[in-house]
Design a protein around this motif. Sequence first.
Motif, PDB file in Angstrom:
ATOM      1  N   ALA A   1      -6.217  20.436  -6.224  1.00 59.00           N
ATOM      2  CA  ALA A   1      -6.293  19.570  -7.407  1.00 59.00           C
ATOM      3  C   ALA A   1      -7.357  18.526  -7.136  1.00 59.00           C
ATOM      4  O   ALA A   1      -7.555  18.110  -5.991  1.00 59.00           O
ATOM      5  CB  ALA A   1      -4.948  18.894  -7.663  1.00 59.00           C
ATOM      6  N   VAL A   2      -8.046  18.107  -8.192  1.00 60.07           N
ATOM      7  CA  VAL A   2      -9.051  17.052  -8.044  1.00 60.07           C
ATOM      8  C   VAL A   2      -8.703  15.895  -8.978  1.00 60.07           C
ATOM      9  O   VAL A   2      -8.220  16.105 -10.091  1.00 60.07           O
ATOM     10  CB  VAL A   2     -10.477  17.599  -8.308  1.00 60.07           C
ATOM     11  N   GLY A   3      -8.906  14.662  -8.493  1.00 60.77           N
ATOM     12  CA  GLY A   3      -8.682  13.470  -9.306  1.00 60.77           C
ATOM     13  C   GLY A   3      -9.741  13.359 -10.401  1.00 60.77           C
ATOM     14  O   GLY A   3     -10.611  14.227 -10.546  1.00 60.77           O
ATOM     15  N   ASP A   4      -9.696  12.280 -11.156  1.00 63.52           N
ATOM     16  CA  ASP A   4     -10.624  12.068 -12.281  1.00 63.52           C
ATOM     17  C   ASP A   4     -12.070  12.276 -11.822  1.00 63.52           C
ATOM     18  O   ASP A   4     -12.546  11.579 -10.921  1.00 63.52           O
ATOM     19  CB  ASP A   4     -10.479  10.642 -12.833  1.00 63.52           C
ATOM     20  N   ILE A   5     -12.775  13.194 -12.446  1.00 63.40           N
ATOM     21  CA  ILE A   5     -14.146  13.532 -12.030  1.00 63.40           C
ATOM     22  C   ILE A   5     -15.155  12.527 -12.600  1.00 63.40           C
ATOM     23  O   ILE A   5     -16.106  12.141 -11.915  1.00 63.40           O
ATOM     24  CB  ILE A   5     -14.509  14.978 -12.443  1.00 63.40           C
ATOM     25  N   HIS A   6     -14.933  12.095 -13.841  1.00 57.75           N
ATOM     26  CA  HIS A   6     -15.770  11.054 -14.468  1.00 57.75           C
ATOM     27  C   HIS A   6     -17.258  11.255 -14.243  1.00 57.75           C
ATOM     28  O   HIS A   6     -17.964  10.346 -13.771  1.00 57.75           O
ATOM     29  CB  HIS A   6     -15.339   9.665 -13.986  1.00 57.75           C
ATOM     30  N   GLY A   7     -17.739  12.449 -14.555  1.00 61.76           N
ATOM     31  CA  GLY A   7     -19.178  12.683 -14.524  1.00 61.76           C
ATOM     32  C   GLY A   7     -19.807  12.780 -13.144  1.00 61.76           C
ATOM     33  O   GLY A   7     -21.028  12.775 -13.016  1.00 61.76           O
ATOM     34  N   MET A   8     -18.987  12.872 -12.095  1.00 59.03           N
ATOM     35  CA  MET A   8     -19.530  12.947 -10.736  1.00 59.03           C
ATOM     36  C   MET A   8     -19.647  14.408 -10.301  1.00 59.03           C
ATOM     37  O   MET A   8     -18.992  14.862  -9.351  1.00 59.03           O
ATOM     38  CB  MET A   8     -18.646  12.143  -9.780  1.00 59.03           C
ATOM     39  N   TYR A   9     -20.527  15.117 -10.985  1.00 59.40           N
ATOM     40  CA  TYR A   9     -20.691  16.554 -10.749  1.00 59.40           C
ATOM     41  C   TYR A   9     -21.098  16.865  -9.302  1.00 59.40           C
ATOM     42  O   TYR A   9     -20.488  17.695  -8.623  1.00 59.40           O
ATOM     43  CB  TYR A   9     -21.725  17.111 -11.726  1.00 59.40           C
ATOM     44  N   SER A  10     -22.155  16.193  -8.848  1.00 60.79           N
ATOM     45  CA  SER A  10     -22.700  16.497  -7.513  1.00 60.79           C
ATOM     46  C   SER A  10     -21.695  16.213  -6.407  1.00 60.79           C
ATOM     47  O   SER A  10     -21.621  16.943  -5.416  1.00 60.79           O
ATOM     48  CB  SER A  10     -23.977  15.694  -7.257  1.00 60.79           C
ATOM     49  N   LEU A  11     -20.931  15.137  -6.599  1.00 58.85           N
ATOM     50  CA  LEU A  11     -19.931  14.791  -5.589  1.00 58.85           C
ATOM     51  C   LEU A  11     -18.858  15.879  -5.487  1.00 58.85           C
ATOM     52  O   LEU A  11     -18.467  16.284  -4.383  1.00 58.85           O
ATOM     53  CB  LEU A  11     -19.289  13.440  -5.947  1.00 58.85           C
ATOM     54  N   LEU A  12     -18.405  16.380  -6.626  1.00 59.93           N
ATOM     55  CA  LEU A  12     -17.400  17.449  -6.593  1.00 59.93           C
ATOM     56  C   LEU A  12     -17.985  18.717  -5.973  1.00 59.93           C
ATOM     57  O   LEU A  12     -17.329  19.382  -5.155  1.00 59.93           O
ATOM     58  CB  LEU A  12     -16.872  17.735  -8.003  1.00 59.93           C
ATOM     59  N   GLU A  13     -19.225  19.019  -6.340  1.00 61.38           N
ATOM     60  CA  GLU A  13     -19.881  20.193  -5.778  1.00 61.38           C
ATOM     61  C   GLU A  13     -19.920  20.101  -4.240  1.00 61.38           C
ATOM     62  O   GLU A  13     -19.638  21.067  -3.531  1.00 61.38           O
ATOM     63  CB  GLU A  13     -21.308  20.255  -6.341  1.00 61.38           C
ATOM     64  N   LYS A  14     -20.243  18.905  -3.762  1.00 57.30           N
ATOM     65  CA  LYS A  14     -20.319  18.665  -2.321  1.00 57.30           C
ATOM     66  C   LYS A  14     -18.948  18.849  -1.659  1.00 57.30           C
ATOM     67  O   LYS A  14     -18.824  19.451  -0.587  1.00 57.30           O
ATOM     68  CB  LYS A  14     -20.811  17.225  -2.093  1.00 57.30           C
ATOM     69  N   LYS A  15     -17.913  18.331  -2.331  1.00 56.27           N
ATOM     70  CA  LYS A  15     -16.551  18.459  -1.792  1.00 56.27           C
ATOM     71  C   LYS A  15     -16.133  19.933  -1.728  1.00 56.27           C
ATOM     72  O   LYS A  15     -15.454  20.353  -0.789  1.00 56.27           O
ATOM     73  CB  LYS A  15     -15.541  17.709  -2.677  1.00 56.27           C
ATOM     74  N   LEU A  16     -16.524  20.716  -2.739  1.00 56.05           N
ATOM     75  CA  LEU A  16     -16.149  22.136  -2.769  1.00 56.05           C
ATOM     76  C   LEU A  16     -16.861  22.904  -1.657  1.00 56.05           C
ATOM     77  O   LEU A  16     -16.266  23.779  -1.016  1.00 56.05           O
ATOM     78  CB  LEU A  16     -16.456  22.746  -4.142  1.00 56.05           C
ATOM     79  N   VAL A  17     -18.107  22.566  -1.418  1.00 57.17           N
ATOM     80  CA  VAL A  17     -18.844  23.188  -0.318  1.00 57.17           C
ATOM     81  C   VAL A  17     -18.173  22.847   1.013  1.00 57.17           C
ATOM     82  O   VAL A  17     -17.997  23.704   1.879  1.00 57.17           O
ATOM     83  CB  VAL A  17     -20.338  22.738  -0.312  1.00 57.17           C
ATOM     84  N   ALA A  18     -17.754  21.585   1.143  1.00 56.54           N
ATOM     85  CA  ALA A  18     -17.149  21.115   2.397  1.00 56.54           C
ATOM     86  C   ALA A  18     -15.864  21.866   2.744  1.00 56.54           C
ATOM     87  O   ALA A  18     -15.549  22.056   3.921  1.00 56.54           O
ATOM     88  CB  ALA A  18     -16.888  19.615   2.318  1.00 56.54           C
TER      89      ALA A  18
END
Length: 231
Positions: free
Chosen positions: A19-36
């Motif tokens: 599950a991911v918390g509020d993304i609020h337009g932080m696309y690159s940050l989520l992408e980075k977390k998924l790669v990690a």
Amino acid sequence: MQLSSFKSFPLNTLGRDFAVGDIHGMYSLLEKKLVAVNFNPQKDRLFSVGDLVNRGPESSRVMSFLGQPWFHAIKGNHEDIAIRSATDPDYMDLMLRIGGAWLMDKSPKEQARIRQTFTALPLAMEVQTPAGKIGLVHAECPLDSWDDMIFLLKAGKQDALHLEEKLCWSRRRFKDRDETLIQGLHALVVGHNVVEGMQIMGNTYYIETGAFLLDGEHGMTLLDLVALKPV
Ligand SMILES: [Mn+2]
């Protein structure tokens, strides 16, 4: 009957669930977390507690997650604001104060398509895991019984008890530090209230750790849904 207001997911027998918390337009940050976490889109699933857009810089890009078969989101209050801004000038003003100009920059046709996408998002989801059933809503579960709440949603009664508004907007339980166990669930995962680190009250997990504020490693919480631990 609003079939879209509730979605249920069976056990993931192939891969992992997050599950991911509020993304609020932080696309690159989520992408980075998924790669990690070496996220595998063929096997793994990602559940969003809503507030996909506004505040952060990449709201348009976040919309692309909604087209992915491994990505499942509920409606947050920011999606609600975006929907209402089409017809209500007060919500339009609010939209522009909270980083919602990305939507107004689009053609009227594209704006309508995005608002339609938001309108179709469910208000609650549940996911079967080996540890038990996990519920997800944006703000809070207005009833102490998950099954009673879902019964009303399934019956199309999201206006009863102001259910939809409370699911998307209410901060009552958070403000009261309410430790009530939500019956019928192993855990309830919510966003909405910004916390410095994940907080647990009763069996409710607050995972909105302010990705748009901190813009760093700890700003966005990715939660392993089985271990119920941030990864
Ligand atoms: Mn939020």
